[in-house]
Design a protein around this motif. Structure first.
Motif, short mmCIF file in Angstrom:
data_model
loop_
_atom_site.label_atom_id
_atom_site.label_comp_id
_atom_site.label_asym_id
_atom_site.label_seq_id
_atom_site.Cartn_x
_atom_site.Cartn_y
_atom_site.Cartn_z
N ILE A 188 19.62 -3.23 -39.77
CA ILE A 188 19.34 -1.91 -39.17
C ILE A 188 18.03 -1.95 -38.40
O ILE A 188 17.94 -1.52 -37.24
CB ILE A 188 19.28 -0.83 -40.27
CG1 ILE A 188 20.66 -0.62 -40.90
CG2 ILE A 188 18.75 0.49 -39.70
CD1 ILE A 188 20.63 0.17 -42.19
N ILE A 189 16.99 -2.50 -39.03
CA ILE A 189 15.67 -2.55 -38.40
C ILE A 189 15.70 -3.41 -37.14
O ILE A 189 15.02 -3.10 -36.15
CB ILE A 189 14.63 -3.08 -39.41
CG1 ILE A 189 14.39 -2.02 -40.51
CG2 ILE A 189 13.32 -3.43 -38.73
CD1 ILE A 189 13.54 -2.49 -41.66
N ALA A 190 16.49 -4.46 -37.15
CA ALA A 190 16.58 -5.35 -35.99
C ALA A 190 17.07 -4.62 -34.75
O ALA A 190 16.78 -5.04 -33.61
CB ALA A 190 17.49 -6.53 -36.31
N LYS A 191 17.81 -3.54 -34.94
CA LYS A 191 18.36 -2.79 -33.81
C LYS A 191 17.46 -1.63 -33.36
O LYS A 191 17.76 -0.96 -32.37
CB LYS A 191 19.75 -2.24 -34.18
CG LYS A 191 20.78 -3.34 -34.41
CD LYS A 191 22.13 -2.75 -34.80
CE LYS A 191 23.15 -3.85 -35.07
NZ LYS A 191 24.46 -3.29 -35.50
N PHE A 192 16.39 -1.38 -34.12
CA PHE A 192 15.45 -0.33 -33.71
C PHE A 192 14.78 -0.72 -32.40
O PHE A 192 14.53 -1.92 -32.15
CB PHE A 192 14.35 -0.14 -34.76
CG PHE A 192 14.76 0.58 -36.02
CD1 PHE A 192 16.00 1.20 -36.13
CD2 PHE A 192 13.90 0.64 -37.10
CE1 PHE A 192 16.37 1.87 -37.29
CE2 PHE A 192 14.24 1.30 -38.26
CZ PHE A 192 15.48 1.91 -38.36
N PRO A 193 14.43 0.26 -31.56
CA PRO A 193 13.61 -0.07 -30.38
C PRO A 193 12.30 -0.70 -30.83
O PRO A 193 11.72 -0.30 -31.84
CB PRO A 193 13.37 1.31 -29.74
CG PRO A 193 14.47 2.18 -30.25
CD PRO A 193 14.76 1.69 -31.64
N LYS A 194 11.84 -1.69 -30.10
CA LYS A 194 10.60 -2.37 -30.47
C LYS A 194 9.40 -1.50 -30.10
O LYS A 194 9.31 -1.00 -28.98
CB LYS A 194 10.49 -3.72 -29.75
CG LYS A 194 11.69 -4.64 -29.98
CD LYS A 194 11.93 -4.90 -31.46
CE LYS A 194 13.13 -5.79 -31.67
NZ LYS A 194 13.51 -5.91 -33.10
N PRO A 195 8.47 -1.32 -31.02
CA PRO A 195 7.28 -0.51 -30.71
C PRO A 195 6.41 -1.20 -29.67
O PRO A 195 6.40 -2.43 -29.56
CB PRO A 195 6.56 -0.40 -32.05
CG PRO A 195 7.02 -1.58 -32.85
CD PRO A 195 8.44 -1.83 -32.40
N THR A 196 5.70 -0.40 -28.91
CA THR A 196 4.77 -0.96 -27.94
C THR A 196 3.56 -1.53 -28.68
O THR A 196 3.21 -1.05 -29.77
CB THR A 196 4.30 0.11 -26.95
OG1 THR A 196 3.64 1.17 -27.68
CG2 THR A 196 5.48 0.70 -26.19
N PRO A 197 2.90 -2.52 -28.14
CA PRO A 197 1.72 -3.10 -28.81
C PRO A 197 0.64 -2.06 -29.09
O PRO A 197 -0.07 -2.14 -30.10
CB PRO A 197 1.23 -4.16 -27.81
CG PRO A 197 2.44 -4.52 -27.02
CD PRO A 197 3.24 -3.25 -26.90
#
Length: 342
Positions: free
Chosen positions: A98-107
């Motif tokens: 599930i987490i792998a499909k979350f949008p990646k947060p910006t740095p």
């Protein structure tokens, strides 16, 4: 095929027939009652307008599957991943997927998405998790609780003397909320959102049996279901009374396409799952849609206690059960039942 054959010869077949008829009837009224509810498009637009001026910290207890997964995914999507999201449950592999499909947060957000393993049927496990979280989280903005499982077993006590279904559907939720209040209050002190959602059965309870709290003497599957719905109502009302600046929401998600039956400990329910899901698929809401509706109900609740229905709409206090006496006795009972020996 073998499962279906055994189902046809099962003594529980009349139960399935009754269950099927009940769901058909419920589905009919659910379909009729959605006419004046917010549309999915309206709900999605409202959720998309959520742009906090802070970086949210959100916990999803039971977020590894079902409705909890749907809410976590909707939250991640609308925050574009720029939130510290923590999924709490038993299945690490499911959480990782599930987490792998979350949008990646910006740095710039400087946040992560993580999983914490916990069997929430035991209060000692809940306390271990909340204690650890309080040592490292400066605040919590959103606490969403939706753990559950489907079983035909009668009273099934954990080692702590609590029925397993009641433990997951009520006592663990109470303890997560109680233990994590300091972090929720801190968020509010910062001028940020502090919101709690328990997803269960708002408006589906009955009068609380104050002479048998915890159902040690008069347990039945039907009574457990209606009592725990009332318990969640009273839980949210009591926490709101003690914390009037924080939002506490109890929701009824309605009929949703979840894997609750297929993952049951009952062979009968597992065998019946594809039949039931096939029959009612057209009237069941998807996990993604339910996640949007429940998130909408959470984000739009005002301060204090409120209840929302399957489309995130405010259902008021219709079919609210629980006198002040029942609330007081349930609170005192729960404090004792969730105590963990050191």
């Amino acid at each position: 095929m073998d499962g279906i054959k055994s189902l046809m010869h099962s003594p529980s077949l009349p139960l399935l027939a009754s269950f099927t008829a009940a769901v058909l009837l419920i589905s009919y009224f659910v379909f009729r009652s959605t006419a004046n509810m917010p549309s999915l498009a309206t709900v999605r637009a409202a959720n998309a307008a959520f742009h906090p001026r802070y970086t949210p910290v959100a916990l999803f207890v039971g977020g590894t599957s079902g409705i909890g997964q749907g809410i976590a995914e909707a939250f991640a999507r609308h925050t574009k991943g720029n939130a510290h999201i923590i999924i709490i449950g038993r299945n690490r592999a499911a959480a990782d997927a599930i987490i792998a499909k979350f949008p990646k947060p910006t740095p710039e957000a400087k946040v992560s998405h993580e999983f914490i393993q916990c069997d929430v049927s035991l209060m000692k496990n809940v306390q271990a998790v909340t204690k650890e979280l309080l040592t490292r989280l400066p605040k919590i903005n959103f606490l969403v609780m939706s753990p559950g499982f489907f079983s035909l077993k009668s009273r099934d006590e954990t080692e702590e003397g609590i029925d397993r279904k009641l433990a997951v559907n009520y006592y663990a939720r109470w303890k997560f909320t109680s233990d994590l209040l300091p972090a929720l209050r801190k968020a509010k002190e910062n001028g940020e959102d502090a919101r709690v959602l328990t997803v269960l059965a708002a408006g589906k309870g009955t009068e609380v049996d104050v002479d048998d709290l915890g159902l040690k003497k008069t347990y039945s599957l039907a009574k457990a279901g209606t009592q725990v719905a009332a318990y969640n109502d009273l839980m949210m009302k009591a926490f709101a009374a003690k914390n009037p600046d924080i939002t506490f929401v109890h929701s009824y998600p309605g009929a949703v396409r979840t894997g609750l039956m297929s993952s049951s400990d009952s062979a009968f329910l597992r065998a019946a799952s594809p039949i039931v899901m096939g029959l009612f698929y057209p009237v069941l809401v998807s996990l993604q849609e339910s996640g949007e509706y429940m998130l909408y109900g959470l984000l739009n609740g005002g301060k204090g206690f409120s209840r929302v229905g399957s489309r995130g709409e405010d259902i008021g206090m219709k079919r609210f059960f629980g006198s002040d006496e029942a609330l007081k006795k349930l609170w005192e009972h729960t404090v004792k039942a969730t105590e963990v020996s050191s």
